[in-house]
Design an enzyme around this catalytic site. Structure first.
Site, short mmCIF file in Angstrom:
data_model
loop_
_atom_site.label_atom_id
_atom_site.label_comp_id
_atom_site.label_asym_id
_atom_site.label_seq_id
_atom_site.Cartn_x
_atom_site.Cartn_y
_atom_site.Cartn_z
N GLY A 119 40.47 43.27 44.64
CA GLY A 119 39.42 42.25 45.08
C GLY A 119 39.09 42.63 46.42
O GLY A 119 39.87 42.51 47.44
N ARG A 162 36.54 50.54 59.44
CA ARG A 162 36.07 51.07 60.58
C ARG A 162 37.08 51.44 61.54
O ARG A 162 37.28 52.55 62.36
CB ARG A 162 35.28 50.00 61.49
CG ARG A 162 34.56 50.25 62.90
CD ARG A 162 33.69 49.11 63.13
NE ARG A 162 33.25 49.11 64.50
CZ ARG A 162 33.75 48.67 65.61
NH1 ARG A 162 35.11 48.09 65.30
NH2 ARG A 162 33.26 48.50 66.73
N VAL A 177 38.85 54.87 60.44
CA VAL A 177 38.03 55.84 60.76
C VAL A 177 38.12 56.36 62.32
O VAL A 177 38.21 57.51 62.80
CB VAL A 177 36.71 55.65 60.44
CG1 VAL A 177 35.62 56.91 60.50
CG2 VAL A 177 36.68 55.57 58.67
N ARG A 221 39.97 48.09 40.54
CA ARG A 221 41.28 47.78 39.85
C ARG A 221 41.47 49.06 38.82
O ARG A 221 40.77 48.81 37.85
CB ARG A 221 41.58 46.62 39.52
CG ARG A 221 41.34 45.32 40.32
CD ARG A 221 41.93 44.06 39.83
NE ARG A 221 42.04 43.06 40.91
CZ ARG A 221 41.12 42.04 41.37
NH1 ARG A 221 40.00 41.99 40.29
NH2 ARG A 221 41.30 41.37 42.14
N SER A 222 42.00 49.97 39.39
CA SER A 222 42.19 51.12 38.36
C SER A 222 43.32 51.05 37.46
O SER A 222 44.44 50.97 37.70
CB SER A 222 42.40 52.43 39.33
OG SER A 222 42.44 53.47 38.49
N ASP A 271 48.80 43.18 46.89
CA ASP A 271 49.86 43.88 46.25
C ASP A 271 50.07 44.62 45.25
O ASP A 271 50.83 45.44 45.21
CB ASP A 271 51.12 42.65 46.25
CG ASP A 271 50.45 41.53 45.16
OD1 ASP A 271 49.66 41.63 44.81
OD2 ASP A 271 51.35 40.66 44.94
N THR A 328 43.31 40.69 51.43
CA THR A 328 43.09 39.91 50.13
C THR A 328 42.81 38.47 50.66
O THR A 328 43.76 37.99 51.63
CB THR A 328 44.32 39.83 49.22
OG1 THR A 328 44.09 38.74 48.37
CG2 THR A 328 45.60 39.75 49.74
N ASP A 360 43.56 35.69 49.23
CA ASP A 360 44.70 35.06 48.58
C ASP A 360 45.66 34.68 49.86
O ASP A 360 46.59 33.69 49.37
CB ASP A 360 45.08 35.42 47.37
CG ASP A 360 44.23 35.43 46.05
OD1 ASP A 360 43.15 34.89 46.44
OD2 ASP A 360 44.67 35.89 45.02
N ASP A 400 48.60 36.22 49.76
CA ASP A 400 49.82 36.12 48.81
C ASP A 400 50.50 37.30 49.12
O ASP A 400 51.51 37.71 48.22
CB ASP A 400 49.50 35.81 47.40
CG ASP A 400 48.40 37.11 46.81
OD1 ASP A 400 48.03 37.92 47.73
OD2 ASP A 400 48.47 37.13 45.73
N ARG A 404 44.70 33.63 42.77
CA ARG A 404 45.31 33.78 41.45
C ARG A 404 46.53 33.37 41.11
O ARG A 404 46.78 32.59 39.98
CB ARG A 404 45.34 35.41 41.27
CG ARG A 404 45.55 35.95 40.01
CD ARG A 404 45.82 37.47 39.92
NE ARG A 404 44.81 38.24 40.31
CZ ARG A 404 43.73 38.84 39.76
NH1 ARG A 404 43.89 38.67 38.42
NH2 ARG A 404 43.05 39.59 40.01
N GLY A 421 39.95 17.38 54.03
CA GLY A 421 40.28 15.98 53.84
C GLY A 421 40.46 15.60 52.45
O GLY A 421 40.15 14.36 52.10
N HIS A 442 34.64 7.61 47.74
CA HIS A 442 34.52 8.93 47.50
C HIS A 442 35.65 9.70 47.54
O HIS A 442 36.67 9.45 48.56
CB HIS A 442 33.29 9.57 48.02
CG HIS A 442 33.28 9.49 49.57
ND1 HIS A 442 33.50 10.65 50.28
CD2 HIS A 442 33.10 8.73 50.43
CE1 HIS A 442 33.44 10.46 51.39
NE2 HIS A 442 33.13 9.26 51.53
O1 F6P Z 1 42.97 38.62 44.45
C1 F6P Z 1 41.69 37.83 44.92
C2 F6P Z 1 40.99 37.12 43.91
O2 F6P Z 1 39.72 36.89 44.26
C3 F6P Z 1 41.68 35.88 43.32
O3 F6P Z 1 41.62 35.04 44.07
C4 F6P Z 1 41.03 35.82 41.93
O4 F6P Z 1 41.90 34.95 41.08
C5 F6P Z 1 40.57 37.23 41.35
O5 F6P Z 1 40.79 38.20 42.73
C6 F6P Z 1 39.38 37.23 41.04
O6 F6P Z 1 39.18 38.55 40.41
P1 F6P Z 1 37.87 39.42 40.04
O7 F6P Z 1 36.78 39.38 40.92
O8 F6P Z 1 38.62 40.54 39.35
O9 F6P Z 1 37.60 38.30 38.79
#
Ligand code: F6P
Length: 321
Positions: free
Chosen positions: A11, A21, A24, A72-73, A103, A125, A127, A129, A171, A185, A216
């Protein structure tokens, strides 16, 4: 090493361009030849390479997405695909590769390294993570985007005395949800790392604050919780009497101008990655630890685990009420 390549994979994340940049420019300034690989590992398999120079990366530091495109290959996960990529590296004289991604991309970098093409991973990423890093490129921009979006939702939520349930990306991880939840908040934050009970963590908290005249509410849900938002929204409305709406923020979270932090860290990490390859050091992952840039063995990095900051979670729980 005299010739390297750089690719972005998985992603996309704001700040990836700043990292490209830096890779390179650092390579060029140190007399190396550098190829940009188009569309991640697919480009490596197909020999889709573009020779880059100082000006190939002008005017990209601010841009979201990745000028190298990403993918994503599935093919790279096969032995044949991997072999094709290795053959392309040999054909083009590529001695090392900088892989900017998450990862999953690092697992590819590990496999390539194992087969004799030294790689250095740079964590990119939204995330956040990646276990060996306390920060990944794109995370900061994404958090700010979420905050901006939820602030807007809050305006309308407040005007209608509503409960707004907002699902944010992540994810498998709740870092985005936890930090955005604090910044916005949110009355409740649901993340996959902490077991939750809707009755206790959402309904009871809302009822408690209703007694203090709160009208709310913002509830932040991490995508990784796998919650049916329509069902949750109905349940909240029925049990609290508060009109409720849900929003899935989706891919708006992945785009946009990178923040200062993402640009600076991406630049530092891209520069660091090339310095490793220049010194013939491969099979590493560049990481950010407490604002410092460090590196780990790629195998070690992939075996590390990362946990959510429970102190932060508890602060959120105590304050956002
Ligand atoms: O890993 C980054 C991410 O944006 C996640 O938060 C999400 O679950 C996933 O990629 C979405 O992937 P795609 O753009 O392939 O639907």
């Amino acid at each position: 090493m005299k010739t390297i390549a750089v690719l972005t994979s998985g992603g996309d994340a704001p700040g990836m361009n700043a990292a490209v940049r830096a890779v390179v420019r650092t390579a060029c300034e140190n007399g190396m030849k550098v190829y940009g690989v188009i569309r991640g590992y697919n480009g490596l398999i197909n020999g889709d390479f573009v020779e880059m120079d100082l000006r190939s990366v002008s005017d990209i530091i601010n841009r979201g997405g990745t000028i190298l495109y990403s993918a994503r290959s599935a093919e790279f996960a096969t032995e044949e695909g991997m072999q094709k990529a290795i053959d392309q590296c040999h054909k083009w004289g590529i001695e090392g590769v900088v892989v900017i991604g998450g990862d999953g991309s690092f697992r590819g970098a590990r496999d390539l390294s194992e087969r004799g093409i030294p790689c250095v991973g740079v964590p990119g990423t939204i995330d956040n993570d990646i276990a060996c890093c306390d920060y990944t490129i794109g995370y900061d921009t994404c958090l700010n985007t979420i905050m901006d979006m939820v602030d807007r939702i809050r305006d309308t939520s407040e005007s209608h005395d509503r409960c707004s349930i907002v699902e944010v990306m992540g994810r498998r991880a709740g870092y985005l949800a936890l930090n955005a939840g604090i910044a916005c908040g949110a009355t409740s934050i649901l993340i996959p790392e902490v077991p939750f009970d809707i009755e206790k963590h959402v309904i009871e908290r809302m009822k408690k604050t209703q007694k203090t005249d709160k009208k709310h509410f913002i509830i932040i849900v991490a995508e990784g919780c796998g919650i049916d938002l329509e069902k949750l929204t109905k349940e909240i409305q029925e049990k609290t009497g508060v009109e409720s709406r849900y929003t899935i923020l989706g891919h708006v979270q992945r785009g946009g101008y990178a923040t200062v932090k993402d640009r600076v860290m991406a630049t530092r990490m891209g520069n660091y990655a090339v310095k490793l390859l220049m010194n013939n050091i491969g099979n590493r992952v560049v990481a950010a630890q407490k604002e410092e840039v460090v590196d780990y063995d790629i195998f070690e990095a992939l075996n590390m685990t990362k946990s959510i900051d429970m102190d932060l979670y508890n602060v959120a729980h105590e304050v956002s009420i």
